[in-house]
Design an enzyme around this catalytic site. Structure first.
Site, short mmCIF file in Angstrom:
data_model
loop_
_atom_site.label_atom_id
_atom_site.label_comp_id
_atom_site.label_asym_id
_atom_site.label_seq_id
_atom_site.Cartn_x
_atom_site.Cartn_y
_atom_site.Cartn_z
N ARG B 26 180.70 69.09 96.38
CA ARG B 26 180.51 67.89 95.52
C ARG B 26 180.09 68.25 94.10
O ARG B 26 179.40 67.47 93.44
CB ARG B 26 179.50 66.90 96.11
CG ARG B 26 180.07 66.18 97.31
CD ARG B 26 179.39 64.82 97.52
NE ARG B 26 179.44 64.50 98.94
CZ ARG B 26 178.38 64.25 99.70
NH1 ARG B 26 177.18 64.20 99.18
NH2 ARG B 26 178.52 64.01 100.98
N ARG B 30 179.07 62.73 91.00
CA ARG B 30 178.10 61.88 90.32
C ARG B 30 176.95 62.62 89.65
O ARG B 30 176.26 62.05 88.81
CB ARG B 30 177.53 60.85 91.30
CG ARG B 30 178.59 59.92 91.89
CD ARG B 30 177.98 58.66 92.45
NE ARG B 30 177.58 57.77 91.37
CZ ARG B 30 178.41 56.94 90.74
NH1 ARG B 30 179.67 56.87 91.08
NH2 ARG B 30 177.98 56.19 89.76
N ARG B 39 184.49 57.99 85.46
CA ARG B 39 184.52 57.10 86.61
C ARG B 39 184.28 55.64 86.23
O ARG B 39 184.89 54.72 86.80
CB ARG B 39 183.46 57.61 87.59
CG ARG B 39 183.16 56.82 88.79
CD ARG B 39 184.25 56.87 89.83
NE ARG B 39 183.80 56.05 90.96
CZ ARG B 39 183.63 54.74 90.89
NH1 ARG B 39 183.92 54.10 89.80
NH2 ARG B 39 183.20 54.07 91.94
N ASP B 76 189.62 63.38 98.43
CA ASP B 76 188.81 62.94 99.56
C ASP B 76 189.53 63.32 100.85
O ASP B 76 190.76 63.28 100.90
CB ASP B 76 188.59 61.43 99.51
CG ASP B 76 187.45 61.01 100.42
OD1 ASP B 76 186.32 60.89 99.93
OD2 ASP B 76 187.68 60.87 101.64
N TYR B 153 186.95 58.83 111.85
CA TYR B 153 187.07 57.70 110.93
C TYR B 153 188.18 56.74 111.36
O TYR B 153 188.06 55.52 111.21
CB TYR B 153 187.35 58.20 109.50
CG TYR B 153 186.12 58.68 108.79
CD1 TYR B 153 185.15 57.78 108.34
CD2 TYR B 153 185.91 60.04 108.55
CE1 TYR B 153 184.02 58.22 107.68
CE2 TYR B 153 184.78 60.48 107.89
CZ TYR B 153 183.83 59.58 107.46
OH TYR B 153 182.71 60.01 106.81
#
Lengths: 344, 344
Positions: B26, B30, B39, B76, B153
């Protein structure tokens, strides 16, 4: 007290038993229609916890309905933070929520320690009622959360996937973390002593979030406090269930407890080797295996018993029952242990 | 391709390196204000993933800003279910959500397998753009989710604490589960081949939910499919990161991959012993340790490097960066590895 069935106490002490005893984490709960009937009449989970007659009633239900070898007092690990001064709410679908959390030294100083146990008479009353009602049929298990797991909720205010706020606190405020853990430990010691006085014949310490810590932090911030509790309350058999803490199994080899709980990730043979022959092991079928057919559940239960072999063993799941599990499947598991767990 | 800095490729292959390479899961995300600036102009995460010029831009940011030894394509793991026929939404605070989930054989039959890879040209375009822009400075890492994590998922429709629906599916519908896993595996093989063709110099398989399965199920429903992928795409170095699957470390001893990722629960010394000297290990500082002071982070980074010792090693965290981590702390970790990771 004389019990008609004291298999679980003898297994915990490593004594010979005619067959493997069995109980289930969350056996008193939503899987029983009889529990849901009691629960539906109330404002919520907390009212049930704090009403001794009802808590005692649902505590005994699985003994009557499932035929398990022990009752466990119906309560929650979060009664300790509440008694220390941090009340919680139980939100049906989301789990526990604390409107106020710990953010400073002053917050910690404001909490009760040993005296918190005085605010939990509803638990002791429920234990006394349940023990009286059980009338020696099976022993009753008391319990408490491990101090680290309680700290995690006190810092986060709710469940979390990573518990990164709580873990951040351990890294950045180790002195405060230890001060908080010491207070929780004192409260828990007093609480478990009172549970034993009220009639709990053994107790279990649940470290539900053990698995989020690295090994060195787990030893420093969790295991030493569990040890302190076990040493302070040695009057009855002690079970420690550090869910996910595969990395400290070797520490239990020489730990002041009789029984070590295994989760379903932990290989039974390997765990026996690591923890050694002098501890009773508890567990560890995957709760999801109860979604199988009855025939398959019997096979799984037998495989589990065979894997524990001659090690002193208390049969259970590797975690609490999932709420949507069929009651007849749970009964099937209990009956399978009773059938295949008979010692030759 | 000739790289100015190919430390990570050489470390992955077990070759001698002047110093330990470092990157972070990651790293494109962010924690970088520069990422947040890109973003904020968009409708959401998915627009960023599917716009190659922007995905390439944020892919390169951590190379420029943090000085890491590799870029990893911004994407992703859930683009695979989407390409197979199950679109997802990304809800800012709650994570991914699938409006439609898999409940039947017909649902599985309706999914694309190998052909799904044709729907992901935006990923290959982003890789090509990023590789061109990087111009040989550092290699670019491709990635995909492990088939079991993708299945989880597809069945649950969202994240879950227990993934009990997905696990129930493995128990009660093993034939369907294998059929679904085979399709995901075929899609993933085609997808990774295309990533390599587009310029990915190595790839990582993320099994984020590995830790929810018992060992025997993990081998049957996850590891064999990861193996199939690794065997089918051997052209570049392969990293497998099975988060939480401490119980299969021994299986990696002889596994068709070059590098094994460790999470922060796994003791480094023990993992070296179990996995053996012939694999490169990746990891594994606790991402929460980046909340410490810079001085303390340097100590932690050095401790980690010392513990890996002479084993071939790619420095990283034991999980992805938490979004509220201070960028300067991340840079401090990278710099500490560059300082203390120099080989004598």
């Amino acid at each position: 007290m004389q019990y008609q069935n004291d298999l679980i106490l003898r297994a915990a002490r490593g004594e010979a038993v005619e067959r493997t005893p069995v109980w289930l984490m969350r056996q008193a709960g939503r899987i029983l229609p009889e529990y849901r009937a009691v629960r539906e009449k109330l404002s919520g989970f907390i009212e049930l916890c704090t009403t001794p007659a009802l808590a005692a009633e649902v505590t005994i239900q699985p003994v009557d309905i499932l035929g398990v070898d022990a009752a466990i007092i119906f309560s929650d690990i979060l009664v300790i933070p509440e008694a220390m001064g941090l009340p919680y709410e139980m939100q049906e679908s989301k789990g526990p929520f604390f409107p106020k959390v710990i953010t400073s030294a002053a917050d910690i100083d404001a909490l009760l320690a040993t005296d918190a146990a005085d605010h939990l008479t509803y638990v002791y009353d429920a234990i006394e009622l349940a023990v009286k009602e059980l009338n020696g049929r099976v022993p009753l298990i008391g319990f408490a959360g491990a101090p680290f797991t309680i700290l995690a909720y006190m810092i986060e205010g709710q469940g979390s996937k990573t518990f990164s706020k709580a873990r951040r606190f351990l890294y950045t405020e180790p002195v405060l973390a230890h001060r908080l853990l010491e207070k929780i430990t004192l409260a828990t010691i007093a609480y478990l002593k009172r549970q034993v006085q009220a009639g709990a014949a053994m107790y279990q310490i649940f470290d539900s979030w053990a698995g989020v810590l690295p090994p060195d932090q787990y030893r420093e911030f969790s295991l030493r406090y569990i040890k302190q509790i076990c040493e302070a309350v040695p009057q009855v058999p002690r079970t420690v269930f550090s869910k996910g803490a595969f990395f400290v199994r070797e520490d239990f080899n020489n730990f002041p407890c009789e029984t070590v709980g295994l989760d379903w990730n932990m290989d039974i043979g390997e765990s026996k080797k690591i923890i050694g022959p002098h501890k009773t092991l508890q567990g560890n079928m995957d709760p999801c295996a109860l979604y199988l057919s009855e025939e398959q559940i019997r096979v799984k239960a037998k495989e589990m018993l065979d894997a524990f072999g001659t090690q002193s063993h208390i049969a259970n799941l590797g975690h609490g029952l999932y709420p949507d599990t069929d009651k007849t499947k749970v009964k099937c598991f209990v009956d399978a242990v009773k059938e295949f767990g008979v010692k030759k």
